[in-house]
Design a protein around this motif. Sequence first.
Motif, PDB file in Angstrom:
ATOM      1  N   ARG A  85       0.758  -1.309   0.163  1.00 38.33           N
ATOM      2  CA  ARG A  85       0.027   0.019  -0.119  1.00 38.33           C
ATOM      3  C   ARG A  85       0.880   1.220   0.128  1.00 38.33           C
ATOM      4  O   ARG A  85       2.185   1.311   0.400  1.00 38.33           O
ATOM      5  N   VAL A  86       0.395   2.263  -0.695  1.00 42.72           N
ATOM      6  CA  VAL A  86       0.960   3.617  -0.733  1.00 42.72           C
ATOM      7  C   VAL A  86       0.545   4.300   0.870  1.00 42.72           C
ATOM      8  O   VAL A  86      -0.620   4.290   1.009  1.00 42.72           O
ATOM      9  N   VAL A  87       1.377   4.623   1.582  1.00 43.29           N
ATOM     10  CA  VAL A  87       1.414   4.989   3.093  1.00 43.29           C
ATOM     11  C   VAL A  87       1.732   6.530   3.098  1.00 43.29           C
ATOM     12  O   VAL A  87       1.541   7.057   4.247  1.00 43.29           O
ATOM     13  N   PHE A  88       2.496   7.003   2.207  1.00 43.96           N
ATOM     14  CA  PHE A  88       2.948   8.257   2.083  1.00 43.96           C
ATOM     15  C   PHE A  88       2.953   8.914   0.753  1.00 43.96           C
ATOM     16  O   PHE A  88       3.403   8.226  -0.274  1.00 43.96           O
ATOM     17  N   ARG A  89       2.461  10.267   0.498  1.00 42.91           N
ATOM     18  CA  ARG A  89       2.857  10.830  -0.611  1.00 42.91           C
ATOM     19  C   ARG A  89       2.870  12.391  -0.585  1.00 42.91           C
ATOM     20  O   ARG A  89       2.325  13.044   0.332  1.00 42.91           O
ATOM     21  N   ASN A  90       3.857  12.872  -1.300  1.00 41.10           N
ATOM     22  CA  ASN A  90       4.315  14.384  -1.480  1.00 41.10           C
ATOM     23  C   ASN A  90       4.505  14.506  -3.001  1.00 41.10           C
ATOM     24  O   ASN A  90       4.274  13.593  -3.640  1.00 41.10           O
ATOM     25  N   PRO A  91       4.862  15.705  -3.516  1.00 38.81           N
ATOM     26  CA  PRO A  91       4.962  16.178  -4.682  1.00 38.81           C
ATOM     27  C   PRO A  91       6.180  15.274  -5.419  1.00 38.81           C
ATOM     28  O   PRO A  91       6.267  15.120  -6.569  1.00 38.81           O
ATOM     29  N   GLY A 124       9.165   6.479  10.526  1.00 35.86           N
ATOM     30  CA  GLY A 124       9.121   6.824  11.748  1.00 35.86           C
ATOM     31  C   GLY A 124       7.830   6.877  12.497  1.00 35.86           C
ATOM     32  O   GLY A 124       7.691   6.573  13.732  1.00 35.86           O
ATOM     33  N   GLU A 125       6.916   7.520  11.909  1.00 32.39           N
ATOM     34  CA  GLU A 125       5.467   7.572  12.300  1.00 32.39           C
ATOM     35  C   GLU A 125       4.971   6.181  12.104  1.00 32.39           C
ATOM     36  O   GLU A 125       4.133   5.611  13.158  1.00 32.39           O
ATOM     37  N   ILE A 126       5.216   5.220  11.293  1.00 33.92           N
ATOM     38  CA  ILE A 126       4.732   3.946  11.117  1.00 33.92           C
ATOM     39  C   ILE A 126       5.220   2.765  12.266  1.00 33.92           C
ATOM     40  O   ILE A 126       4.880   1.918  12.894  1.00 33.92           O
ATOM     41  N   VAL A 127       6.776   2.863  12.185  1.00 34.63           N
ATOM     42  CA  VAL A 127       7.659   1.946  13.090  1.00 34.63           C
ATOM     43  C   VAL A 127       8.356   2.969  13.980  1.00 34.63           C
ATOM     44  O   VAL A 127       9.581   3.145  13.745  1.00 34.63           O
ATOM     45  N   PRO A 128       7.799   3.418  15.172  1.00 35.23           N
ATOM     46  CA  PRO A 128       8.676   4.580  15.829  1.00 35.23           C
ATOM     47  C   PRO A 128       9.747   3.771  16.476  1.00 35.23           C
ATOM     48  O   PRO A 128       9.877   2.606  16.929  1.00 35.23           O
ATOM     49  N   ASP A 129      10.636   4.597  16.875  1.00 33.60           N
ATOM     50  CA  ASP A 129      11.721   4.305  17.805  1.00 33.60           C
ATOM     51  C   ASP A 129      12.555   3.276  17.422  1.00 33.60           C
ATOM     52  O   ASP A 129      12.908   2.366  18.039  1.00 33.60           O
ATOM     53  N   VAL A 180       2.123  -2.334  12.566  1.00 32.71           N
ATOM     54  CA  VAL A 180       0.591  -2.327  11.903  1.00 32.71           C
ATOM     55  C   VAL A 180       1.028  -1.302  10.751  1.00 32.71           C
ATOM     56  O   VAL A 180       1.730  -0.374  10.815  1.00 32.71           O
ATOM     57  N   PRO A 181       0.512  -1.599   9.506  1.00 39.32           N
ATOM     58  CA  PRO A 181       0.813  -0.885   8.567  1.00 39.32           C
ATOM     59  C   PRO A 181       0.231   0.377   8.544  1.00 39.32           C
ATOM     60  O   PRO A 181      -0.770   0.841   9.249  1.00 39.32           O
ATOM     61  N   GLY A 182       0.833   1.388   7.821  1.00 42.06           N
ATOM     62  CA  GLY A 182       0.463   2.851   7.678  1.00 42.06           C
ATOM     63  C   GLY A 182      -0.815   2.853   7.037  1.00 42.06           C
ATOM     64  O   GLY A 182      -1.395   2.063   6.195  1.00 42.06           O
ATOM     65  N   LEU A 187       5.402   6.607  -0.795  1.00 43.23           N
ATOM     66  CA  LEU A 187       6.138   5.650  -0.273  1.00 43.23           C
ATOM     67  C   LEU A 187       5.194   4.409  -0.035  1.00 43.23           C
ATOM     68  O   LEU A 187       3.973   4.441   0.387  1.00 43.23           O
ATOM     69  N   ILE A 188       5.791   3.179  -0.562  1.00 45.40           N
ATOM     70  CA  ILE A 188       5.065   2.092  -0.600  1.00 45.40           C
ATOM     71  C   ILE A 188       5.580   1.184   0.466  1.00 45.40           C
ATOM     72  O   ILE A 188       6.723   1.052   0.785  1.00 45.40           O
ATOM     73  N   GLN A 189       4.586   0.716   1.559  1.00 48.79           N
ATOM     74  CA  GLN A 189       5.091  -0.403   2.305  1.00 48.79           C
ATOM     75  C   GLN A 189       4.206  -1.685   1.980  1.00 48.79           C
ATOM     76  O   GLN A 189       3.227  -1.798   1.633  1.00 48.79           O
ATOM     77  N   TYR A 190       5.267  -2.736   1.961  1.00 51.96           N
ATOM     78  CA  TYR A 190       4.702  -4.164   1.345  1.00 51.96           C
ATOM     79  C   TYR A 190       4.226  -4.822   2.523  1.00 51.96           C
ATOM     80  O   TYR A 190       4.534  -4.673   3.660  1.00 51.96           O
TER      81      TYR A 190
END
Length: 593
Positions: free
Chosen positions: A227-233, A317-322, A577-579, A237-240
Motif C-alpha cells: 500500500r501507498v502510506v505516504f505521498r508528496n509531490p 518513523g511514524e509507522i515504526v517508531p523508535d 501495523v501498516p500505515g 512511499l510504498i509499504q509492502y
Amino acid sequence: MATISTAQKAKPATPNLPVPLADPAPARHPHAVLDRAARAALARLTGGVSPHSIVAAWQDWSLHLARSPGRQLELAERAQANAGKLGAFAMSEALAREAEAPFAPKAYDHRFTHPGWEQPPFSLWKQGFLAVQDWWHAATDDMPGLAKGDADRARFQMRQWLDIVSPSNFPLTNPEIIQETVAAGGRNLVQGAAHFTEDWLHTLLQTREKPPEGYRVGEDLACTPGRVVFRNPWFELIQYDPRTEAVHPEPVLFVPAWIMKYYVLDLSPGNSMVRYLLDQGFTVFMISWRNPGAEHADWSLEDYRRNGIMAALDAIGEIVPDTKVHANGYCLGGTLLAIAAATMARDGDDRLASITLMAAQVDFAEAGELLRFVDDSQVAFIEDFMWDQGYLDRPQMTRTFASIRAEDLIYSRAVNRYFLGREDLPTDLGVWNGDTTRMPARMHSEYLRGLFLENRLTAGRFAVEGQVIALKDISVPLFVVGTETDHIAPWQSVYKTRLFTDCDLTFVLTSRGHNGGILSEPGHPNRHYRIGHREAGALYTDPETWLARHDPVEGSWWPELSDWLAGLSGEPGPPPVPGRALGAAPGTYVHQT
C-alpha cells in the motif's frame, strides 16, 4: 516519530564557509538569453551533443599526432601489418585453405555470430572491417600531452562512425539478411519496413508503446502486494505486506534512482528483491519517484534529499517508531543516500541501522564510459537544452546509454527488426528499461556539475545546508555492491567507497552488468560473486589486489545481503501495523508517462 539525538538538533560552534552545490551565476546581459536560445535550438538539432566537444577532441588528437613522428611511423607500420594479415587471409580464402582469422570482434559484439560470416566473401568483409577497427583503436590510444578525456572521446566517436558503416548493417553484405530474404521470399523486408514505419511514428510523435501482454505494471511487474502510506509531490512511499508471521524490527527502505522507475527492484515475482527480503522476514518500504514535467524544472538535488529520503524516514518513523532503518540505495539513488547519510552523521541523526549501496558511485573520477559525454562544453550544452524544455527527456538519455554499446543496442536490433523482420522478444527487464523518466533541469545540472564533472563529494567541497559533508563521518555498517561488466558505474569506481569511508564495510563484486548483476536471485543460472569484509579503521586495499585475494563463489549474492542485514537486526516479532493506505501498490506515480 523516531527518536533523534540531541546532537542532531545542535548547531556546530565552529563556523563553516558554505560551498554551494551550484555556484551562483554572474549577472548577464539580456542578450545572453538570445545566445542561450540559439544554443538550445542547435542542441535540438544535434540531440544534445555539443559540436564543440567533438571538434575539440579531434583537434587535440590531431595536433598531438602531428608532432609525434614516431607515433605516425608506428601507426603506418600497424596499417601495413594489418593489410598484410588481411592479404594473407584473403589468399588462403581464395585457395580454399584453412586459415585462422587474424581479427576477432569484442566479446560483447554479436553482429558477426551467423555462420555465413565465416564464408567468403563475407568473411573477408568482416575481417576488413575489424582490421580498420583495430587500427583506429590503436590510433586513438593515449599520447604524451593528449588529454585522456579527448583520447577516449576520439576513440568513442570513431567507433560510432565505424559502427554505421559495418558490413553487418547492409542487406547486400550481410549473409544472414540474404539467407532470410531468400527463405522468406522477401516477406522479412516487408515486415521490417512496417516495423521501421511504426518506430519512426513513435519517435516523431513521442508516444509509447503499450507493454505486451504478460508485462503490465501492477499486474505482472511491480506486483508485490502493498500500500501507498505516504505521498508528496516528489514521491510515493510504498509499504509492502509481510510474507512471514514474524519480522525483524528494523525495516528496509529502498531508494531507487529517479532516472528509471523503481520496479526494477520489484520486477517479476521470481526476481523481485523486494519479495525476496519479505520472504526473509523483513518489513520493506520503497520510494516511488514522481516523473517530473516542465513545471518541476527548479527541483534541486537538495529537494530530492530533503523531500525524498528524509521525508521517507520521517514517514517510516511514524509507522515504526523508535526503530532504526536499513537504507538501500541503487545507482543514483545510492549516491543520494550516501549524501543523506553523511549529512545525518554530521548532524547527529542516528536513525540508520545500516547502508547498502548497489552499483552506486560516490567518487566520479573513474566513472567509466559516461565520462566520454561529460566536459564543460557538453554540460553547458545540456543545460541550454534543459533550459529550453525544463527537463532532460527520455530520448536523450536513452540514446546516451544505447550508444555505449551501440553494436548490440542499436545496430544489431535494427538489423533484426528492419531487415530480418523479427519482433523484439519482450522481457521484464526490457519492458522496464523502456519505461524511462525525465530529469528536472536544475537537479540534473547540479548532478552533472557538482558530482560528475567537479567530483565535489569526495573532494571535500560538497555542501548541504551551507556546510560541507564528509563520507568519513558515516559510522554505520556499509554493504557495497559492484558489478563486473558495469559500463555506467564501473566496479572499480564503486569500490572507491572503501577509500573515502572508515566504517565497517562489506564489498561484493557480482557477475553481469549494471542491472543484470543486481537482479541475481537465488537459482539464477551462471551467476557468481566475490565478497570481502573490511573492519572499521582498517588499511586500504586497492581494487586489483582485492580482486586477486577473493575467489568467486557460485550462486546469488542476495543471501549474503539478507544474512548481513539479519546480523544487524533484532529478533523477529509480530509485523508492525501498516500505515494508513492512500492506495494500493504500486501507486500512481509509477504509471506516469
